[in-house]
Write an enzyme that holds these catalytic residues in place. Structure first.
Site, PDB file in Angstrom:
ATOM      1  N   CYS A  20       3.297 -27.279 -13.228  1.00 60.84           N
ATOM      2  CA  CYS A  20       2.506 -27.315 -14.461  1.00 60.84           C
ATOM      3  C   CYS A  20       3.291 -26.712 -15.626  1.00 60.84           C
ATOM      4  O   CYS A  20       4.241 -27.307 -16.100  1.00 60.84           O
ATOM      5  CB  CYS A  20       1.157 -26.629 -14.225  1.00 60.84           C
ATOM      6  SG  CYS A  20      -0.103 -27.097 -15.429  1.00 60.84           S
TER       7      CYS A  20
ATOM      8  N   GLU B 294      -1.088 -27.055  -5.011  1.00 59.09           N
ATOM      9  CA  GLU B 294      -1.960 -26.130  -4.257  1.00 59.09           C
ATOM     10  C   GLU B 294      -3.379 -26.662  -4.149  1.00 59.09           C
ATOM     11  O   GLU B 294      -4.146 -26.237  -3.288  1.00 59.09           O
ATOM     12  CB  GLU B 294      -1.952 -24.741  -4.889  1.00 59.09           C
ATOM     13  CG  GLU B 294      -2.838 -24.560  -6.099  1.00 59.09           C
ATOM     14  CD  GLU B 294      -2.297 -25.199  -7.364  1.00 59.09           C
ATOM     15  OE1 GLU B 294      -3.022 -25.216  -8.372  1.00 59.09           O
ATOM     16  OE2 GLU B 294      -1.146 -25.673  -7.350  1.00 59.09           O
TER      17      GLU B 294
ATOM     18  N   HIS C 235      -0.787 -29.943  -9.711  1.00 59.80           N
ATOM     19  CA  HIS C 235      -1.068 -28.766  -8.895  1.00 59.80           C
ATOM     20  C   HIS C 235      -1.054 -29.095  -7.400  1.00 59.80           C
ATOM     21  O   HIS C 235      -2.065 -29.505  -6.836  1.00 59.80           O
ATOM     22  CB  HIS C 235      -2.439 -28.188  -9.269  1.00 59.80           C
ATOM     23  CG  HIS C 235      -2.469 -27.537 -10.613  1.00 59.80           C
ATOM     24  ND1 HIS C 235      -2.363 -26.177 -10.781  1.00 59.80           N
ATOM     25  CD2 HIS C 235      -2.566 -28.063 -11.854  1.00 59.80           C
ATOM     26  CE1 HIS C 235      -2.403 -25.886 -12.071  1.00 59.80           C
ATOM     27  NE2 HIS C 235      -2.526 -27.023 -12.745  1.00 59.80           N
TER      28      HIS C 235
END
Length: 390
Positions: free
Chosen positions: A264, A360, A358
């Protein structure tokens, strides 16, 4: 009695171009201003609200019903809610989840987050798509009764997101360590520009001991970590063009040949470190359903996004930099925005990489979790190379 059962007061949302929406108060009462952005996620509102990347933004949810699963103490991605304001169409009357410990609105009230409901979020989203992200104010209680011209003045007096340096406002004050799960295989310095809790957790699950450092950290702070194997730059809020300190630290990292991974905001900073420009998107990418193609494997991933800026790098050719050969590794299939970068040495070995989204995935699909494995491979490659040269 929960907040959801309280009598709702009139509220008004005022955009900086003068468009106004009237509705009812949601969450805390009062006034708030920020940048209006919309999020297309159907689920995961708790992770969205606690994502530091949303600092100084008023989030408009495109999903019509919000709050159905309540709020719990396990899914926060940071220590607090970071959004400046919250906009929903139909708030849940009551939460319905075995994991819920209180309602979403109760948590908004507790943390002082001003919101608005009972407005046409579809019309608001279409307006932002056509006109672009812009400043906005939400006013309820006595503030909502003020003349519209006065409310508009408050909105236009708010600082714009372009040029804003915000990472240090959301970063940790003190360094801390997230221990590796099981055997420690590698040690990584993670610069907290607005990091989400799931990110060091994902690395720890792969045997990485993560030293999370403040955004103000220097290259000397990074290099002082015993047994350092790699460096990671996290997500975060603000304009990458204003992050000169962080870019300088990253350039020193690349010059030292330390393996690097960024996500990001970290992707945008890698772009700047490599000599590319950055620019503000018209309305950004926010949600957990954005299609991205890995140009190396041609695999299409459904990914989680939260960014209003992007890297200006060529899609059709490699770029020679002082640190090696840079190329665009991932691209958004909706609009061809750069979603990832790779840096390779003269021998063709990967030395640094980043993605704009992202991996995650908190919340979101797990299509991109392999990127943490790619980081492990990069760290292993470096360790093997150093061993061979010893």
């Amino acid at each position: 009695m929960t907040a959801a059962l309280h009598l709702r007061e009139p509220a008004v949302l005022v955009l900086e171009d003068g468009r106004t929406f009237t509705g009812r108060s949601y969450g805390s009462r009062g006034e708030t201003v920020g940048e209006a952005v919309f999020c297309t996620a159907m689920t995961g509102y708790q992770e969205t609200l606690t994502d530091p990347s949303y600092h100084r933004q008023v989030v408009v949810m495109t999903a019509p019903h919000v709050g159905n699963t309540g709020w719990n103490d396990e899914d926060d991605e940071s220590s607090r809610i970071w959004v400046s304001g919250y906009v929903v169409r139909d708030p849940a009357l009551r939460p319905s989840s075995w994991r819920s410990q209180r309602s979403l609105e109760d948590e908004l009230v507790t943390q002082g987050v001003v919101g608005i409901c009972d407005i046409d979020t579809r019309a608001l989203t279409r307006h932002l798509r056509e006109r672009g992200a812009m400043r906005v104010g939400i006013f309820s209680g006595e503030d909502a009764r003020m003349p519209s011209a006065h409310l508009l003045e408050r909105v236009t007096a708010a600082p714009a997101m372009a040029g804003a340096s915000l990472a240090q406002e959301v970063s940790t004050d003190e360094a801390y360590v997230v221990e590796a799960v099981g055997e420690r295989r590698f040690t990584v310095a993670a610069i907290d520009l607005g990091i989400k809790a799931m990110t060091p957790h994902q690395m720890a699950q792969r045997g990485i001991e993560v030293h999370v450092l403040p955004a103000t950290s220097t290259f000397e702070d990074i290099n002082a970590i015993d047994g350092l194997d790699g460096v990671f730059f996290s997500n975060g809020p603000g304009d990458p063009s204003a992050a000169d300190h962080e870019v300088g630290v990253l350039r020193e990292t690349l010059a030292a040949g330390i393996p690097f991974f960024g996500i990001c905001f970290g992707n945008q900073l890698l772009g700047r470190a490599l000599g590319f420009g950055t620019f503000k998107l018209k309305y950004g990418h926010r949600g957990i359903n954005q299609p991205v193609m890995d140009r190396r494997t041609r695999k299409v991933e459904v990914t989680a996004h939260n960014h209003g800026f992007a890297v200006d790098a060529p899609l059709d050719k490699d770029t020679e930099t002082e640190f090696g050969t840079a190329s665009v590794s991932h691209v958004c299939l909706n609009d061809d925005v750069v979603e990832g970068l790779e840096l390779r040495s003269a021998s063709g070995e990967l030395t640094a990489f980043s993605v704009q989204y992202h991996p995650e995935a908190a919340a979101g699909p797990h299509d991109a979790a392999y990127l943490f494995d790619r980081f492990v491979d990069l760290l292993q490659q470096q360790t093997t190379s150093e061993g061979a040269n010893a």
